[in-house]
Design a protein around this motif. Structure first.
Motif, mmCIF file in Angstrom:
data_model
loop_
_atom_site.group_PDB
_atom_site.id
_atom_site.type_symbol
_atom_site.label_atom_id
_atom_site.label_comp_id
_atom_site.label_asym_id
_atom_site.label_seq_id
_atom_site.Cartn_x
_atom_site.Cartn_y
_atom_site.Cartn_z
ATOM 1 N N GLY A 78 -4.060 17.809 0.596
ATOM 2 C CA GLY A 78 -3.349 17.871 1.865
ATOM 3 C C GLY A 78 -3.383 16.568 2.636
ATOM 4 N N ALA A 79 -3.355 16.710 3.952
ATOM 5 C CA ALA A 79 -3.273 15.554 4.849
ATOM 6 C C ALA A 79 -4.516 14.666 4.757
ATOM 7 C CB ALA A 79 -3.063 16.025 6.284
ATOM 8 N N LEU A 80 -5.698 15.265 4.670
ATOM 9 C CA LEU A 80 -6.919 14.467 4.562
ATOM 10 C C LEU A 80 -6.924 13.664 3.264
ATOM 11 C CD1 LEU A 80 -9.658 13.526 5.562
ATOM 12 C CD2 LEU A 80 -10.661 15.591 4.522
ATOM 13 N N ALA A 81 -6.522 14.307 2.181
ATOM 14 C CA ALA A 81 -6.457 13.609 0.898
ATOM 15 C C ALA A 81 -5.463 12.446 0.965
ATOM 16 C CB ALA A 81 -6.071 14.572 -0.216
ATOM 17 N N SER A 82 -4.331 12.662 1.610
ATOM 18 C CA SER A 82 -3.343 11.583 1.755
ATOM 19 C C SER A 82 -3.912 10.413 2.539
ATOM 20 C CB SER A 82 -2.081 12.103 2.449
ATOM 21 O OG SER A 82 -1.413 13.005 1.620
ATOM 22 N N ALA B 106 0.836 -1.203 0.000
ATOM 23 C CA ALA B 106 0.000 0.000 0.000
ATOM 24 C C ALA B 106 0.872 1.254 0.000
ATOM 25 C CB ALA B 106 -0.943 -0.005 1.199
ATOM 26 N N GLN B 107 1.948 1.241 0.761
ATOM 27 C CA GLN B 107 2.857 2.386 0.787
ATOM 28 C C GLN B 107 3.481 2.595 -0.583
ATOM 29 O OE1 GLN B 107 5.791 2.359 3.925
ATOM 30 N NE2 GLN B 107 6.789 4.171 3.152
ATOM 31 N N TRP B 108 3.864 1.515 -1.241
ATOM 32 C CA TRP B 108 4.444 1.657 -2.575
ATOM 33 C C TRP B 108 3.431 2.311 -3.522
ATOM 34 C CZ3 TRP B 108 3.309 0.455 -7.512
ATOM 35 C CH2 TRP B 108 4.307 0.749 -8.449
ATOM 36 N N LEU B 109 2.188 1.836 -3.485
ATOM 37 C CA LEU B 109 1.161 2.406 -4.363
ATOM 38 C C LEU B 109 0.944 3.894 -4.095
ATOM 39 C CD1 LEU B 109 -1.514 -0.436 -4.485
ATOM 40 C CD2 LEU B 109 -0.340 0.566 -6.453
ATOM 41 N N THR B 110 0.887 4.272 -2.826
ATOM 42 C CA THR B 110 0.626 5.686 -2.521
ATOM 43 C C THR B 110 1.840 6.571 -2.798
ATOM 44 O OG1 THR B 110 1.111 5.358 -0.170
ATOM 45 C CG2 THR B 110 -1.207 5.224 -0.860
ATOM 46 N N ARG B 111 3.025 5.998 -2.820
ATOM 47 C CA ARG B 111 4.200 6.781 -3.217
ATOM 48 C C ARG B 111 4.296 6.893 -4.731
ATOM 49 N NH1 ARG B 111 9.429 6.251 0.555
ATOM 50 N NH2 ARG B 111 8.410 6.635 2.547
ATOM 51 N N ARG C 205 11.012 -4.337 -9.820
ATOM 52 C CA ARG C 205 10.390 -4.339 -11.152
ATOM 53 C C ARG C 205 9.307 -3.276 -11.245
ATOM 54 N NH1 ARG C 205 7.006 -9.214 -13.886
ATOM 55 N NH2 ARG C 205 6.826 -8.339 -15.965
ATOM 56 N N LEU C 206 8.521 -3.119 -10.185
ATOM 57 C CA LEU C 206 7.483 -2.090 -10.172
ATOM 58 C C LEU C 206 8.100 -0.698 -10.279
ATOM 59 C CD1 LEU C 206 5.225 -3.545 -7.354
ATOM 60 C CD2 LEU C 206 4.666 -3.451 -9.795
ATOM 61 N N ASP C 207 9.189 -0.477 -9.553
ATOM 62 C CA ASP C 207 9.873 0.817 -9.615
ATOM 63 C C ASP C 207 10.362 1.092 -11.034
ATOM 64 O OD1 ASP C 207 9.518 1.236 -6.879
ATOM 65 O OD2 ASP C 207 11.472 0.400 -6.362
ATOM 66 N N TRP C 208 10.916 0.079 -11.660
ATOM 67 C CA TRP C 208 11.430 0.242 -13.017
ATOM 68 C C TRP C 208 10.301 0.547 -14.004
ATOM 69 C CZ3 TRP C 208 10.830 -2.662 -17.545
ATOM 70 C CH2 TRP C 208 11.680 -2.296 -18.589
ATOM 71 N N ILE C 209 9.193 -0.203 -13.908
ATOM 72 C CA ILE C 209 8.070 -0.024 -14.835
ATOM 73 C C ILE C 209 7.443 1.351 -14.714
ATOM 74 C CG2 ILE C 209 5.685 -0.785 -15.275
ATOM 75 C CD1 ILE C 209 6.705 -3.644 -14.774
ATOM 76 N N THR C 210 7.275 1.819 -13.495
ATOM 77 C CA THR C 210 6.587 3.093 -13.267
ATOM 78 C C THR C 210 7.528 4.281 -13.221
ATOM 79 O OG1 THR C 210 6.727 2.865 -10.868
ATOM 80 C CG2 THR C 210 4.739 1.994 -11.960
ATOM 81 N N GLY C 211 8.820 4.027 -13.134
ATOM 82 C CA GLY C 211 9.761 5.127 -12.977
ATOM 83 C C GLY C 211 9.681 5.729 -11.581
ATOM 84 N N ALA C 212 9.133 4.954 -10.636
ATOM 85 C CA ALA C 212 9.000 5.438 -9.261
ATOM 86 C C ALA C 212 10.380 5.636 -8.659
ATOM 87 C CB ALA C 212 8.202 4.448 -8.413
ATOM 88 N N ASP C 213 10.484 6.627 -7.816
ATOM 89 C CA ASP C 213 11.747 6.938 -7.164
ATOM 90 C C ASP C 213 12.034 5.902 -6.090
ATOM 91 O OD1 ASP C 213 14.020 8.090 -6.157
ATOM 92 O OD2 ASP C 213 12.951 9.656 -5.060
ATOM 93 N N ALA C 214 13.073 5.152 -6.278
ATOM 94 C CA ALA C 214 13.493 4.179 -5.271
ATOM 95 C C ALA C 214 14.630 4.762 -4.457
ATOM 96 C CB ALA C 214 13.913 2.877 -5.931
ATOM 97 N N GLY C 215 14.609 6.087 -4.294
ATOM 98 C CA GLY C 215 15.653 6.767 -3.533
ATOM 99 C C GLY C 215 15.826 6.128 -2.169
ATOM 100 N N GLY C 216 17.036 6.094 -1.711
ATOM 101 C CA GLY C 216 17.315 5.467 -0.429
ATOM 102 C C GLY C 216 17.807 4.041 -0.577
#
Length: 175
Positions: free
Chosen positions: A25-29, A13-18, A67-78
């Motif tokens: 704002g906070a409520l939307a998050s 779930a954290q991966w999806l929301t990132r 693989r998900l990070d690569w496909i979506t171009g999500a930042d895997a920083g850290g």
């Protein structure tokens, strides 16, 4: 007692929301996170329907988000910092893909929740997936990216066939 899928559910779930953050704002998050968590929970319970399945993924690990990070171009920083990156090892690619399918297809989400009715995960506990099944206007605004079919297509298409097979006619879950 069922084996605990909560680390897998939380990380996925954290991966999806990132990867598909809330707009607002906070409520939307918070609303976006609840929708992601509900979709991931349903997907995880479908993917690992028995105590044995859940225990095995707990021992072997789900595979991670590379693989998900690569496909979506999500930042895997850290990735250089093991403590900051460790949660990503608990991301389950199949569960993320199935959750993406559920978030973008209301009919499929209803079928998936109905398939859980007799499963061992829902025995004896009240379960409600309202924000997944019947999102209101504020839910939809908060999760505009998370529910956008075109944006989630690369993730959803990875394992959509497996979800459709699981929910196909005569495919009862093992209780």
């Amino acid at each position: 007692m069922l084996a605990d899928l909560s680390p897998l559910i939380a990380a996925t779930a954290q991966w999806l929301t990132r990867a598909y953050p809330a707009s607002g704002g906070a409520l939307a998050s918070a609303l976006c996170e609840v929708q992601a968590r509900q979709a991931v929970t349903v997907a995880a319970w479908l993917r690992y329907p028995t105590q044995m399945d859940a225990a095995l993924v707990g021992m072997a690990g789900p595979g991670g988000s590379d693989r998900l990070d690569w496909i979506t171009g999500a930042d895997a920083g850290g990735a250089d910092d093991p403590d900051a990156y460790a949660w990503r090892t608990w991301v389950d690619e199949v569960v993320a893909s199935w959750a993406a399918c559920l978030l973008t297809d209301p009919e499929l989400a209803h079928l998936a929740v109905a398939a859980l009715a007799d499963g061992s995960h829902t025995t004896g506990i009240p379960t409600e997936f309202r924000r997944l099944l019947a999102p209101d206007a504020s839910d939809r605004r908060a999760a505009a990216l998370l529910r956008h079919p075109d944006l989630l297509a690369p993730v959803a298409e990875l394992h959509q066939d497996g979800l459709l097979d699981r929910l196909g006619p005569g495919q009862a879950l093992i209780a």
